[in-house]
Design a protein around this motif. Structure first.
Motif, PDB file in Angstrom:
ATOM      1  N   ALA A   2       0.046   0.846 -12.434  1.00  0.00           N
ATOM      2  CA  ALA A   2      -0.200   2.170 -11.842  1.00  0.00           C
ATOM      3  C   ALA A   2       0.375   3.263 -12.747  1.00  0.00           C
ATOM      4  N   ASN A   5       1.060   3.716  -3.205  1.00  0.00           N
ATOM      5  CA  ASN A   5       0.440   5.032  -2.986  1.00  0.00           C
ATOM      6  C   ASN A   5       1.465   6.150  -3.084  1.00  0.00           C
ATOM      7  N   THR A  20      -4.833  10.121  -6.305  1.00  0.00           N
ATOM      8  CA  THR A  20      -3.976   8.995  -5.927  1.00  0.00           C
ATOM      9  C   THR A  20      -4.834   7.814  -5.501  1.00  0.00           C
ATOM     10  N   PHE A  48      -5.054   4.284  -7.377  1.00  0.00           N
ATOM     11  CA  PHE A  48      -4.712   3.097  -6.592  1.00  0.00           C
ATOM     12  C   PHE A  48      -5.827   2.049  -6.714  1.00  0.00           C
ATOM     13  N   ASN A  80       0.813  -1.214   0.000  1.00  0.00           N
ATOM     14  CA  ASN A  80       0.000   0.000   0.000  1.00  0.00           C
ATOM     15  C   ASN A  80       0.854   1.276   0.000  1.00  0.00           C
TER      16      ASN A  80
END
Length: 193
Positions: free
Chosen positions: A81, A34, A47, A51, A30
Motif C-alpha cells: 500500500a 484503509n 483511498t 486499497f 480493512n
C-alpha cells in the motif's frame, strides 16, 4: 501471535483455492489498511482505489506463489500500500517514468498531459494500437480494463456498473492485463519511447 497464525492459515487456504479466505483477510485488516492509506492521501475515492490496487497485487503475488513472508501478512500488505501511495503521488505530480526497465508502464505514458509534439505523436500511435489490442480481449475483461484505464473508475464503481463483485472485477482486470501482455508479446510490440 494468534493474529499471525490466523493470517498464515488464511493465506494458505487462499493459495489452496479458497476464495473466501482472501475475503476474510480483507475484512480482517480493512480498517487498518484503509486508515493508513487515507492518512497519507486524504481522499476517500483515492483511498478506495489504492486499497483495491493493493489487493490486486496481493492476489497476483499469492497466486504466483511468490509470497514468503510467513506470519507477516499485514506488514507486507502495508508495504505494498505504501509503495502504491508513492506511485499515486508520482502520477499526480506528472512524473512518468521512462527508464526502459521491465516495470515501464504504457499507462504512465498515456497519462502524461505535458508531452512535446514528438511524444504526443508516439502517445497517439500507442493509444491507437492499444485500442486495437484491447479489442482482442474477452468482452468482460475488455469492459473492466476500459472502465479502469480510460474512464478512471474505481473497482467499486466497476462492480456496481457490471453487477459483479469487487473480487470478480479485480480478477477480470488482472486477467485482462495478463492477456494484454501476451497479445503485445505475440505482436512483437516494443513499448519504449
Amino acid at each position: 501471535m494468534e493474529l499471525q497464525i490466523n493470517d498464515s492459515l488464511l493465506v494458505k487456504q487462499f493459495i489452496d483455492g479458497d476464495e473466501r479466505a482472501l475475503e476474510a483477510l480483507i475484512n480482517k485488516h480493512n480498517k487498518r489498511i484503509n486508515g493508513f492509506i487515507y492518512s497519507k492521501v486524504g481522499d476517500r475515492e483515492v483511498t478506495e482505489d489504492i486499497f483495491q490496487d493493493t489487493f490486486m497485487k496481493v492476489i497476483r503475488t499469492l497466486k504466483r506463489g511468490a509470497y514468503n513472508e510467513e506470519g507477516k501478512f499485514l506488514p507486507w500488505v502495508m508495504r505494498i500500500a505504501h509503495n502504491l501511495i508513492i506511485d499515486h503521488f508520482r502520477k499526480t505530480n506528472r512524473m512518468p517514468k521512462f527508464d526502459g526497465s521491465d516495470s515501464f508502464s504504457i499507462f504512465s505514458m498515456i497519462g502524461d498531459d505535458k508531452l512535446n509534439i514528438e511524444k504526443q505523436l508516439i502517445k497517439d500511435q500507442i493509444n491507437s494500437e492499444l485500442s486495437q489490442l484491447i479489442k482482442e480481449l474477452p468482452k468482460d475483461q475488455q469492459e473492466v480494463l476500459e472502465m479502469r484505464i480510460y474512464k478512471d473508475m474505481s473497482f467499486k464503481e466497476i462492480s456496481d456498473n457490471t453487477g459483479v463483485s469487487i473480487n470478480t472485477a479485480l480478477g477480470r482486470m488482472r486477467y485482462a492485463l495478463i492477456n494484454l501482455r501476451k497479445i503485445i508479446e505475440e505482436h512483437n510490440i516494443v513499448l519504449t519511447n
